[in-house]
Design an enzyme around this catalytic site. Sequence first.
Site, PDB file in Angstrom:
ATOM      1  N   ALA A 181      81.846 -26.276   7.763  1.00  0.00           N
ATOM      2  CA  ALA A 181      80.662 -26.088   8.611  1.00  0.00           C
ATOM      3  C   ALA A 181      81.087 -26.114  10.065  1.00  0.00           C
ATOM      4  CB  ALA A 181      79.636 -27.196   8.364  1.00  0.00           C
ATOM      5  N   GLU A 182      80.253 -25.519  10.892  1.00  0.00           N
ATOM      6  CA  GLU A 182      80.286 -25.847  12.319  1.00  0.00           C
ATOM      7  C   GLU A 182      79.492 -27.143  12.401  1.00  0.00           C
ATOM      8  OE1 GLU A 182      81.780 -24.507  14.916  1.00  0.00           O
ATOM      9  OE2 GLU A 182      82.687 -22.895  13.741  1.00  0.00           O
TER      10      GLU A 182
ATOM     11  N   THR B 276      73.457 -33.487   5.787  1.00  0.00           N
ATOM     12  CA  THR B 276      73.414 -34.493   6.843  1.00  0.00           C
ATOM     13  C   THR B 276      72.017 -35.100   6.972  1.00  0.00           C
ATOM     14  OG1 THR B 276      73.487 -34.723   9.260  1.00  0.00           O
ATOM     15  CG2 THR B 276      73.090 -32.523   8.434  1.00  0.00           C
ATOM     16  N   ASP B 277      71.965 -36.338   7.473  1.00  0.00           N
ATOM     17  CA  ASP B 277      70.660 -36.961   7.724  1.00  0.00           C
ATOM     18  C   ASP B 277      69.902 -36.252   8.848  1.00  0.00           C
ATOM     19  OD1 ASP B 277      72.179 -37.819   9.893  1.00  0.00           O
ATOM     20  OD2 ASP B 277      71.811 -39.965   9.586  1.00  0.00           O
ATOM     21  N   GLU B 278      70.615 -35.416   9.632  1.00  0.00           N
ATOM     22  CA  GLU B 278      69.943 -34.742  10.752  1.00  0.00           C
ATOM     23  C   GLU B 278      68.877 -33.756  10.291  1.00  0.00           C
ATOM     24  OE1 GLU B 278      72.166 -33.396  14.074  1.00  0.00           O
ATOM     25  OE2 GLU B 278      73.603 -35.043  13.958  1.00  0.00           O
TER      26      GLU B 278
ATOM     27  N   TYR C 272      72.145 -26.795  15.100  1.00  0.00           N
ATOM     28  CA  TYR C 272      73.018 -27.325  14.036  1.00  0.00           C
ATOM     29  C   TYR C 272      72.196 -27.852  12.859  1.00  0.00           C
ATOM     30  CZ  TYR C 272      75.592 -30.888  11.434  1.00  0.00           C
ATOM     31  OH  TYR C 272      76.112 -31.663  10.412  1.00  0.00           O
TER      32      TYR C 272
ATOM     33  N   LYS D  61      71.851 -26.531   8.913  1.00  0.00           N
ATOM     34  CA  LYS D  61      72.153 -27.356   7.735  1.00  0.00           C
ATOM     35  C   LYS D  61      70.922 -27.454   6.815  1.00  0.00           C
ATOM     36  CE  LYS D  61      75.452 -29.425   6.947  1.00  0.00           C
ATOM     37  NZ  LYS D  61      76.705 -29.057   6.214  1.00  0.00           N
TER      38      LYS D  61
ATOM     39  N   ASN E 153      74.337 -46.171  21.106  1.00  0.00           N
ATOM     40  CA  ASN E 153      75.565 -45.558  21.621  1.00  0.00           C
ATOM     41  C   ASN E 153      76.248 -46.452  22.650  1.00  0.00           C
ATOM     42  OD1 ASN E 153      74.992 -43.326  20.057  1.00  0.00           O
ATOM     43  ND2 ASN E 153      74.065 -42.163  21.739  1.00  0.00           N
TER      44      ASN E 153
ATOM     45  N   ASP F  55      71.396 -36.014  29.806  1.00  0.00           N
ATOM     46  CA  ASP F  55      71.172 -36.155  28.374  1.00  0.00           C
ATOM     47  C   ASP F  55      71.381 -34.823  27.636  1.00  0.00           C
ATOM     48  OD1 ASP F  55      70.571 -37.510  26.094  1.00  0.00           O
ATOM     49  OD2 ASP F  55      68.548 -38.111  26.695  1.00  0.00           O
TER      50      ASP F  55
HETATM   51  P1  NAD Z   1      84.632 -30.915  11.116  1.00  0.00           P
HETATM   52  O1  NAD Z   1      84.076 -30.068  12.210  1.00  0.00           O
HETATM   53  O2  NAD Z   1      85.584 -32.023  11.438  1.00  0.00           O
HETATM   54  O3  NAD Z   1      85.376 -29.983  10.043  1.00  0.00           O
HETATM   55  C1  NAD Z   1      84.837 -28.761   9.618  1.00  0.00           C
HETATM   56  C2  NAD Z   1      85.946 -27.996   8.880  1.00  0.00           C
HETATM   57  O4  NAD Z   1      85.366 -26.771   8.383  1.00  0.00           O
HETATM   58  C3  NAD Z   1      87.131 -27.604   9.757  1.00  0.00           C
HETATM   59  O5  NAD Z   1      88.344 -27.838   9.081  1.00  0.00           O
HETATM   60  C4  NAD Z   1      86.923 -26.117  10.003  1.00  0.00           C
HETATM   61  O6  NAD Z   1      88.153 -25.400  10.202  1.00  0.00           O
HETATM   62  C5  NAD Z   1      86.248 -25.700   8.705  1.00  0.00           C
HETATM   63  N1  NAD Z   1      85.429 -24.487   8.868  1.00  0.00           N
HETATM   64  C6  NAD Z   1      84.536 -24.213   9.850  1.00  0.00           C
HETATM   65  N2  NAD Z   1      84.007 -22.990   9.675  1.00  0.00           N
HETATM   66  C7  NAD Z   1      84.555 -22.503   8.521  1.00  0.00           C
HETATM   67  C8  NAD Z   1      84.404 -21.293   7.794  1.00  0.00           C
HETATM   68  N3  NAD Z   1      83.556 -20.323   8.218  1.00  0.00           N
HETATM   69  N4  NAD Z   1      85.105 -21.132   6.654  1.00  0.00           N
HETATM   70  C9  NAD Z   1      85.956 -22.092   6.218  1.00  0.00           C
HETATM   71  N5  NAD Z   1      86.175 -23.244   6.881  1.00  0.00           N
HETATM   72  C10 NAD Z   1      85.468 -23.448   8.015  1.00  0.00           C
HETATM   73  O7  NAD Z   1      83.365 -31.468  10.324  1.00  0.00           O
HETATM   74  P2  NAD Z   1      83.133 -32.883   9.600  1.00  0.00           P
HETATM   75  O8  NAD Z   1      82.650 -33.860  10.598  1.00  0.00           O
HETATM   76  O9  NAD Z   1      84.306 -33.179   8.759  1.00  0.00           O
HETATM   77  O10 NAD Z   1      81.879 -32.497   8.675  1.00  0.00           O
HETATM   78  C11 NAD Z   1      82.087 -31.967   7.370  1.00  0.00           C
HETATM   79  C12 NAD Z   1      80.750 -31.710   6.724  1.00  0.00           C
HETATM   80  O11 NAD Z   1      80.019 -32.940   6.631  1.00  0.00           O
HETATM   81  C13 NAD Z   1      79.850 -30.755   7.496  1.00  0.00           C
HETATM   82  O12 NAD Z   1      79.189 -29.938   6.569  1.00  0.00           O
HETATM   83  C14 NAD Z   1      78.856 -31.657   8.220  1.00  0.00           C
HETATM   84  O13 NAD Z   1      77.645 -31.002   8.422  1.00  0.00           O
HETATM   85  C15 NAD Z   1      78.739 -32.799   7.237  1.00  0.00           C
HETATM   86  N6  NAD Z   1      78.419 -34.117   7.803  1.00  0.00           N
HETATM   87  C16 NAD Z   1      79.163 -34.645   8.811  1.00  0.00           C
HETATM   88  C17 NAD Z   1      78.886 -35.935   9.271  1.00  0.00           C
HETATM   89  C18 NAD Z   1      79.709 -36.568  10.371  1.00  0.00           C
HETATM   90  O14 NAD Z   1      79.342 -37.663  10.837  1.00  0.00           O
HETATM   91  N7  NAD Z   1      80.798 -35.976  10.822  1.00  0.00           N
HETATM   92  C19 NAD Z   1      77.845 -36.673   8.699  1.00  0.00           C
HETATM   93  C20 NAD Z   1      77.085 -36.082   7.671  1.00  0.00           C
HETATM   94  C21 NAD Z   1      77.396 -34.814   7.214  1.00  0.00           C
HETATM   95  O1  DAU Z   2      74.141 -37.894  11.521  1.00  0.00           O
HETATM   96  C1  DAU Z   2      75.130 -37.062  10.992  1.00  0.00           C
HETATM   97  C2  DAU Z   2      75.675 -36.159  12.075  1.00  0.00           C
HETATM   98  O2  DAU Z   2      76.452 -36.989  12.933  1.00  0.00           O
HETATM   99  C3  DAU Z   2      76.507 -35.013  11.525  1.00  0.00           C
HETATM  100  O3  DAU Z   2      75.679 -34.168  10.784  1.00  0.00           O
HETATM  101  C4  DAU Z   2      77.180 -34.224  12.653  1.00  0.00           C
HETATM  102  O4  DAU Z   2      78.037 -33.247  12.121  1.00  0.00           O
HETATM  103  C5  DAU Z   2      77.982 -35.193  13.496  1.00  0.00           C
HETATM  104  O5  DAU Z   2      78.575 -34.507  14.589  1.00  0.00           O
HETATM  105  C6  DAU Z   2      77.101 -36.327  14.007  1.00  0.00           C
HETATM  106  O6  DAU Z   2      76.115 -35.844  14.948  1.00  0.00           O
HETATM  107  P1  DAU Z   2      75.738 -36.669  16.284  1.00  0.00           P
HETATM  108  O7  DAU Z   2      75.155 -35.722  17.240  1.00  0.00           O
HETATM  109  O8  DAU Z   2      74.996 -37.903  15.955  1.00  0.00           O
HETATM  110  O9  DAU Z   2      77.236 -37.127  16.720  1.00  0.00           O
HETATM  111  P2  DAU Z   2      77.999 -37.130  18.128  1.00  0.00           P
HETATM  112  O10 DAU Z   2      79.288 -37.862  17.899  1.00  0.00           O
HETATM  113  O11 DAU Z   2      78.070 -35.788  18.747  1.00  0.00           O
HETATM  114  O12 DAU Z   2      77.059 -38.034  19.027  1.00  0.00           O
HETATM  115  C7  DAU Z   2      76.713 -39.359  18.629  1.00  0.00           C
HETATM  116  C8  DAU Z   2      75.781 -39.921  19.701  1.00  0.00           C
HETATM  117  O13 DAU Z   2      76.534 -40.119  20.904  1.00  0.00           O
HETATM  118  C9  DAU Z   2      74.632 -38.990  20.063  1.00  0.00           C
HETATM  119  O14 DAU Z   2      73.483 -39.768  20.339  1.00  0.00           O
HETATM  120  C10 DAU Z   2      75.105 -38.309  21.358  1.00  0.00           C
HETATM  121  C11 DAU Z   2      75.984 -39.358  21.996  1.00  0.00           C
HETATM  122  N1  DAU Z   2      77.128 -38.869  22.807  1.00  0.00           N
HETATM  123  C12 DAU Z   2      77.969 -37.966  22.241  1.00  0.00           C
HETATM  124  C13 DAU Z   2      79.038 -37.468  22.939  1.00  0.00           C
HETATM  125  C14 DAU Z   2      79.990 -36.452  22.331  1.00  0.00           C
HETATM  126  C15 DAU Z   2      77.337 -39.343  24.082  1.00  0.00           C
HETATM  127  O15 DAU Z   2      76.574 -40.191  24.584  1.00  0.00           O
HETATM  128  N2  DAU Z   2      78.403 -38.853  24.787  1.00  0.00           N
HETATM  129  C16 DAU Z   2      79.253 -37.921  24.284  1.00  0.00           C
HETATM  130  O16 DAU Z   2      80.200 -37.494  24.997  1.00  0.00           O
END
Ligand code: NAD
Ligand code: DAU
Length: 339
Positions: A83-84, A125-127, A153, A157, A252, A275
């Site tokens: 995913a992105e 995701t919970d989002e 985003y 999802k 945060n 913000d």
């Molecule tokens: P990430 O951005 O670290 O990794 C995404 C991976 O997907 C990368 O390796 C990227 O190269 C690959 N990718 C992107 N576009 C692609 C495409 N078109 N084809 C094939 N590969 C592709 O993401 P993450 O944080 O590891 O999240 C993974 C999954 O979990 C996502 O679906 C995200 O929505 C979900 N998620 C993330 C969180 C979090 O806190 N990070 C929480 C809940 C759910």
């Molecule tokens: O809840 C699950 C989600 O958590 C996933 O689905 C997403 O893929 C993952 O990126 C994450 O989303 P958030 O937007 O919650 O995560 P992020 O780390 O970008 O930001 C966490 C919090 O911190 C959010 O309230 C924004 C804030 N923030 C983030 C950045 C990058 C800052 O205050 N400063 C920053 O520079």
Amino acid sequence: MKIIVTGGAGFIGSNFIFHMLNAHPEYDIICIDALTYAGNLSTLKSIMNHPYFKFYRADIADREAIYRIFESEKPDVVVNFAAESHVDRSIENPEIFLRTNIMGTAVLMDACRKFGIQRYHQVSTDEVYGDLPLDRPDLFFTEETPIHTSSPYSSSKASADLLVLAYHRTYGLPVTISRCSNNYGPYHFPEKLIPLMIANALNDKPLPVYGEGLNVRDWLYVEDHCRAIDLIIHNGKVGEVYNVGGHNEMRNIDIVKLICKELDKPESLITYVTDRKGHDMRYAIDPTKIHNELGWLPETKFADGIKKTIQWYLDNREWWEEIISGEYQNYYEKMYTNR
Ligand code: NAD
Ligand code: DAU
């Protein structure tokens, strides 16, 4: 059992592959990853020659490439992490989120229909539930909470989730969905809050907190998320959604202050910046269903997990320094200069 893991060169996908090779040494794990800016082959270097692991570089939205891989590999299970994933990038440029997160999911499920599958699991995701108010700590996201998204985003999802449930109802595809809260741990890309703050603090750079830093996220150690998905693909009920989270809500600003303390850096590095547009206030998961049905509970307490994570970034400087020295510089300047 042969499992295709998409997005396995990213943060959670790579941790999931390590977990599965360890927990199920007899399984074949096939990783498909497009290696976008967020995918790093260096993350997988320790298993590249593993006899039960294979890597394909391919885009999940590229139908021909995906069908070719399915035809030759004939997987039993697909777990879609690809995913992105960054909200801020989706605000700058939504289009790629629609292609990868929605079209990519559809192509993978079409491949599952065409070649047959025991289970398609969508990592969501919970989002998708939007956000909760700060003054109602009694409210939590359950699987019945209506979808109500805020960013491009989360909308992409949520669209994918609807499509997954539609493929189950319409075509009988055996699907499951997990909706997890914020993960943290090793190999987390340094554009996200926790690794960004660790990297900046170690480089004595400003720590950019959005707004007043009062937004709340529900943090889960990545290994606990991986165990939950492992349980769902084995024992979860087809057609069901499972929320995953560990009742660990943090503001945060408190996380950033904790990182300063752990690294012995001054809080004067904290800089309040403009913000995020449409910024979700609070996420909080009710994990009762996965606990009652599958016996899942988180194992890592935040106090231990954050220490382990910080130590990992100290021990693996070359991994994140290489990332932040490249294209990331342009991203960082665009997003944070004069913010
Ligand atoms: P990430 O951005 O670290 O990794 C995404 C991976 O997907 C990368 O390796 C990227 O190269 C690959 N990718 C992107 N576009 C692609 C495409 N078109 N084809 C094939 N590969 C592709 O993401 P993450 O944080 O590891 O999240 C993974 C999954 O979990 C996502 O679906 C995200 O929505 C979900 N998620 C993330 C969180 C979090 O806190 N990070 C929480 C809940 C759910
Ligand atoms: O809840 C699950 C989600 O958590 C996933 O689905 C997403 O893929 C993952 O990126 C994450 O989303 P958030 O937007 O919650 O995560 P992020 O780390 O970008 O930001 C966490 C919090 O911190 C959010 O309230 C924004 C804030 N923030 C983030 C950045 C990058 C800052 O205050 N400063 C920053 O520079």
